[in-house]
Design an enzyme around this catalytic site. Structure first.
Site, PDB file in Angstrom:
ATOM      1  N   ARG A 123      -4.838   5.108  -3.053  1.00 40.92           N
ATOM      2  CA  ARG A 123      -3.482   4.804  -2.605  1.00 40.92           C
ATOM      3  C   ARG A 123      -3.095   5.815  -1.529  1.00 40.92           C
ATOM      4  O   ARG A 123      -3.529   6.975  -1.556  1.00 40.92           O
ATOM      5  CB  ARG A 123      -2.499   4.909  -3.765  1.00 40.92           C
ATOM      6  CG  ARG A 123      -2.562   3.729  -4.734  1.00 40.92           C
ATOM      7  CD  ARG A 123      -1.970   2.466  -4.129  1.00 40.92           C
ATOM      8  NE  ARG A 123      -1.950   1.347  -5.049  1.00 40.92           N
ATOM      9  CZ  ARG A 123      -2.860   0.374  -5.086  1.00 40.92           C
ATOM     10  NH1 ARG A 123      -3.887   0.382  -4.265  1.00 40.92           N
ATOM     11  NH2 ARG A 123      -2.737  -0.632  -5.937  1.00 40.92           N
ATOM     12  N   HIS A 125      -5.366  -2.011   4.147  1.00 40.01           N
ATOM     13  CA  HIS A 125      -5.342  -2.236   2.693  1.00 40.01           C
ATOM     14  C   HIS A 125      -6.056  -3.545   2.319  1.00 40.01           C
ATOM     15  O   HIS A 125      -5.450  -4.454   1.745  1.00 40.01           O
ATOM     16  CB  HIS A 125      -3.913  -2.220   2.146  1.00 40.01           C
ATOM     17  CG  HIS A 125      -3.846  -1.998   0.665  1.00 40.01           C
ATOM     18  ND1 HIS A 125      -2.866  -1.264   0.051  1.00 40.01           N
ATOM     19  CD2 HIS A 125      -4.671  -2.413  -0.344  1.00 40.01           C
ATOM     20  CE1 HIS A 125      -3.063  -1.253  -1.263  1.00 40.01           C
ATOM     21  NE2 HIS A 125      -4.163  -1.957  -1.526  1.00 40.01           N
TER      22      HIS A 125
HETATM   23  P1  NDP Z   1      -9.313   2.423 -13.703  1.00 38.56           P
HETATM   24  O1  NDP Z   1      -8.066   2.657 -14.467  1.00 38.56           O
HETATM   25  O2  NDP Z   1     -10.341   1.522 -14.266  1.00 38.56           O
HETATM   26  O3  NDP Z   1     -10.044   3.844 -13.434  1.00 38.56           O
HETATM   27  C1  NDP Z   1      -9.339   4.993 -13.087  1.00 38.56           C
HETATM   28  C2  NDP Z   1     -10.284   6.183 -13.069  1.00 38.56           C
HETATM   29  O4  NDP Z   1      -9.572   7.337 -12.596  1.00 38.56           O
HETATM   30  C3  NDP Z   1     -10.814   6.548 -14.449  1.00 38.56           C
HETATM   31  O5  NDP Z   1     -12.137   7.025 -14.335  1.00 38.56           O
HETATM   32  C4  NDP Z   1      -9.881   7.694 -14.877  1.00 38.56           C
HETATM   33  O6  NDP Z   1     -10.457   8.589 -15.791  1.00 38.56           O
HETATM   34  C5  NDP Z   1      -9.688   8.390 -13.553  1.00 38.56           C
HETATM   35  N1  NDP Z   1      -8.483   9.233 -13.565  1.00 38.56           N
HETATM   36  C6  NDP Z   1      -7.194   8.845 -13.710  1.00 38.56           C
HETATM   37  N2  NDP Z   1      -6.375   9.913 -13.668  1.00 38.56           N
HETATM   38  C7  NDP Z   1      -7.174  10.990 -13.498  1.00 38.56           C
HETATM   39  C8  NDP Z   1      -6.925  12.379 -13.392  1.00 38.56           C
HETATM   40  N3  NDP Z   1      -5.688  12.885 -13.450  1.00 38.56           N
HETATM   41  N4  NDP Z   1      -7.984  13.199 -13.239  1.00 38.56           N
HETATM   42  C9  NDP Z   1      -9.248  12.706 -13.190  1.00 38.56           C
HETATM   43  N5  NDP Z   1      -9.549  11.400 -13.293  1.00 38.56           N
HETATM   44  C10 NDP Z   1      -8.519  10.550 -13.443  1.00 38.56           C
HETATM   45  O7  NDP Z   1      -8.860   1.948 -12.262  1.00 38.56           O
HETATM   46  P2  NDP Z   1      -9.656   1.009 -11.237  1.00 38.56           P
HETATM   47  O8  NDP Z   1     -11.012   1.563 -11.060  1.00 38.56           O
HETATM   48  O9  NDP Z   1      -9.511  -0.416 -11.614  1.00 38.56           O
HETATM   49  O10 NDP Z   1      -8.773   1.217  -9.906  1.00 38.56           O
HETATM   50  C11 NDP Z   1      -8.604   2.509  -9.339  1.00 38.56           C
HETATM   51  C12 NDP Z   1      -7.583   2.444  -8.225  1.00 38.56           C
HETATM   52  O11 NDP Z   1      -8.131   1.832  -7.067  1.00 38.56           O
HETATM   53  C13 NDP Z   1      -6.336   1.598  -8.486  1.00 38.56           C
HETATM   54  O12 NDP Z   1      -5.423   2.268  -9.323  1.00 38.56           O
HETATM   55  C14 NDP Z   1      -5.803   1.388  -7.094  1.00 38.56           C
HETATM   56  O13 NDP Z   1      -4.964   2.468  -6.748  1.00 38.56           O
HETATM   57  C15 NDP Z   1      -7.059   1.436  -6.229  1.00 38.56           C
HETATM   58  N6  NDP Z   1      -7.365   0.108  -5.660  1.00 38.56           N
HETATM   59  C16 NDP Z   1      -7.350  -0.030  -4.293  1.00 38.56           C
HETATM   60  C17 NDP Z   1      -7.658  -1.228  -3.710  1.00 38.56           C
HETATM   61  C18 NDP Z   1      -7.711  -1.388  -2.244  1.00 38.56           C
HETATM   62  O14 NDP Z   1      -7.869  -2.521  -1.752  1.00 38.56           O
HETATM   63  N7  NDP Z   1      -7.626  -0.331  -1.477  1.00 38.56           N
HETATM   64  C19 NDP Z   1      -7.958  -2.406  -4.531  1.00 38.56           C
HETATM   65  C20 NDP Z   1      -7.978  -2.157  -5.940  1.00 38.56           C
HETATM   66  C21 NDP Z   1      -7.669  -0.931  -6.478  1.00 38.56           C
HETATM   67  P3  NDP Z   1     -10.678   8.149 -17.321  1.00 38.56           P
HETATM   68  O15 NDP Z   1     -11.726   7.069 -17.310  1.00 38.56           O
HETATM   69  O16 NDP Z   1     -11.169   9.370 -17.968  1.00 38.56           O
HETATM   70  O17 NDP Z   1      -9.357   7.645 -17.820  1.00 38.56           O
HETATM   71  C1  OXD Z   2      -5.056  -3.388  -6.019  1.00 38.01           C
HETATM   72  C2  OXD Z   2      -5.009  -3.362  -4.570  1.00 38.01           C
HETATM   73  O1  OXD Z   2      -4.532  -2.488  -6.667  1.00 38.01           O
HETATM   74  O2  OXD Z   2      -5.256  -4.408  -3.955  1.00 38.01           O
HETATM   75  O3  OXD Z   2      -5.647  -4.326  -6.563  1.00 38.01           O
HETATM   76  O4  OXD Z   2      -4.762  -2.321  -3.978  1.00 38.01           O
END
Ligand code: NDP
Ligand code: OXD
Length: 307
Positions: free
Chosen positions: A222, A270
Site C-alpha cells: 500500500r 495499482h
Molecule cells: P495476508 O494477510 O495473507 O498476509 C499478510 C502477511 O503480512 C502475513 O505473512 C503476516 O504475518 C505479515 N504481517 C502482517 N503484519 C506484520 C507485521 N507487523 N510484521 C511482520 N509481518 C506482518 O495478506 P495478502 O498476502 O493477501 O495481502 C497482502 C497485502 O497485499 C494486502 O493487504 C494489500 O495491501 C496488498 N495487495 C496489493 C495489491 C495490488 O494490486 N497492489 C493487490 C492485492 C493485495 P503473519 O502470517 O505472521 O500474520
Molecule cells: C487488493 C488490491 O487489496 O487490489 O486486492 O489492492
C-alpha cells in the site's frame, strides 16, 4: 435474500452473470440498485460504505480486495464479519506482476529504457537469477506464492513475516528481531504487507540503510507503507538503485510529485493484481455456505490485528 455488489461496474456485470448461473437463489444487486435494504444479507465492496445500519439484516461484508485497510474497522458492527479476498486469481496475477518487476530490475530494464532514449548502445553485465536474492516482506497469501514463483524462476528467495513460515526453498525470517539480518541480504525488496498501524511507514530511511548498497525496491503493498521522501533520498544517494511502485499515497500521486519523473522509478496505477470474478465467486459462495453452516469463513479479518 440479496447480495449487493459495490465496486467496478464492468466487473460487476460479470459477477451478476456468474451469480445467476451459480447461485440463482441469491438476488444479486449492483450498487446503487439495492432493492429492499431489509433483504440485503451480504455486501461485496471494495470501498467502505457509510451507514451500514441501513441494512438491518446484513450478515457478512466481503472485501473485494485482499487488503482491508480502506475500511474503518472500528465502525463494523461486532456481529458482522469482514472477510478479505483470498482467491487464486488475485494470487496468480500478483505472481506475474512481481516476476515482471524483479526481472525488469535484475535485467537492468530501467537502464536500457534510459539508454534507448539517449540512443546509447551499452551492454551491462548479465548475471544468473540465482545470484540475485529477493526478500519479501509479508509471507501471507500473496507473499508466500510470490516467493515460490520466484524460486521457480531461479531467484534466491527469502521472506519475513510476523510468525515463522515453512516454505520449501525459501529462507523464512520472523519478527522484529530477525528483520535486520533479513534486510542485510535482500538485494531486491518486495513489500507485500497489509497496511496496519505497525506497518505504516515501514519503508523508510532506517530500513533502506539496512539493505545492501544498490538494492532495489518493489512496493505492491500500500502507498502509506512508503515514506516517499526517504525513497527519493535513498535513490539520489545511491543507497537504492531503482524502484518499481504500484501503490501510492494518495492515488494517483499529485501531477507535480517527483516520483513521476524520477529516472530510476517505474510506476504502475495499482494494477499489480486484480480479483478475478470466476475464481472469486467460487470463494465467496464457499464462504456463504460455510457461514450458513456455522463454520469459520476463509479470510475472516481479525479486527484487532487489522488484517
Ligand atoms: P495476508 O494477510 O495473507 O498476509 C499478510 C502477511 O503480512 C502475513 O505473512 C503476516 O504475518 C505479515 N504481517 C502482517 N503484519 C506484520 C507485521 N507487523 N510484521 C511482520 N509481518 C506482518 O495478506 P495478502 O498476502 O493477501 O495481502 C497482502 C497485502 O497485499 C494486502 O493487504 C494489500 O495491501 C496488498 N495487495 C496489493 C495489491 C495490488 O494490486 N497492489 C493487490 C492485492 C493485495 P503473519 O502470517 O505472521 O500474520
Ligand atoms: C487488493 C488490491 O487489496 O487490489 O486486492 O489492492
Amino acid at each position: 435474500m440479496s447480495f449487493v455488489y459495490n465496486a467496478d461496474p464492468e466487473r460487476g456485470r460479470e459477477w451478476q452473470r456468474l451469480f445467476a448461473q451459480r447461485a440463482p437463489d441469491i438476488d444479486f444487486r449492483l450498487w446503487p440498485d439495492i432493492g429492499s435494504a431489509e433483504e440485503v444479507r451480504y455486501l461485496g465492496t471494495w470501498a467502505p460504505m457509510e451507514d451500514l445500519a441501513r441494512f438491518p439484516n446484513l450478515e457478512v461484508i466481503f472485501s473485494l480486495g485482499a487488503g482491508v485497510d480502506q475500511f474503518d474497522l472500528g465502525s463494523i458492527p461486532d456481529h458482522v464479519p469482514l472477510v478479505r479476498m483470498r482467491e487464486p486469481g488475485i494470487v496468480t496475477t500478483m505472481q506475474e506482476y512481481v516476476a515482471m518487476a524483479v526481472l525488469a530490475l535484475h535485467r537492468n530494464l530501467i537502464d536500457y529504457i534510459g539508454q534507448q532514449r539517449e540512443a546509447t548502445w551499452r551492454a551491462l553485465r548479465v548475471r544468473p537469477a540465482s545470484q540475485c536474492r529477493v526478500g519479501i516482506l509479508g509471507l501471507g497469501q500473496l507473499g508466500s506464492a510470490v516467493a515460490q514463483h520466484l524460486t521457480g524462476l531461479g531467484f534466491a528467495c527469502q521472506g519475513w513475516g510476523r510468525t515463522r513460515r515453512q516454505l520449501e526453498g525459501v529462507a523464512c525470517f520472523a519478527g522484529d528481531d530477525e528483520l535486520a539480518s533479513f534486510l542485510a541480504s535482500s538485494q531486491v525488496l518486495v513489500c507485500l504487507l497489509p497496511l496496519t498501524a505497525e506497518t505504516r511507514g515501514i519503508l523508510n530511511a532506517k530500513l533502506f540503510a539496512q539493505l545492501p548498497r544498490g538494492a532495489s525496491l518493489i512496493n505492491v503493498g500500500r502507498g502509506p507503507h512508503l515514506v516517499a521522501s526517504d525513497l527519493l533520498a535513498a535513490l539520489d544517494s545511491g543507497q537504492l538503485s531503482a524502484a518499481v511502485l504500484d501503490v501510492f499515497d494518495p492515488e494517483p500521486p499529485p501531477a507535480d510529485h517527483p516520483l513521476w519523473h524520477h529516472p530510476r522509478v517505474l510506476m504502475t496505477p495499482h494494477v499489480a493484481s486484480m480479483t478475478q470474478p470466476e475464481s472469486a465467486i467460487e470463494r465467496v459462495l464457499d464462504n456463504i455456505a460455510r457461514h450458513r453452516a456455522g463454520q469459520e469463513m476463509i479470510g475472516t479479518v481479525d479486527l484487532t490485528r487489522g488484517y
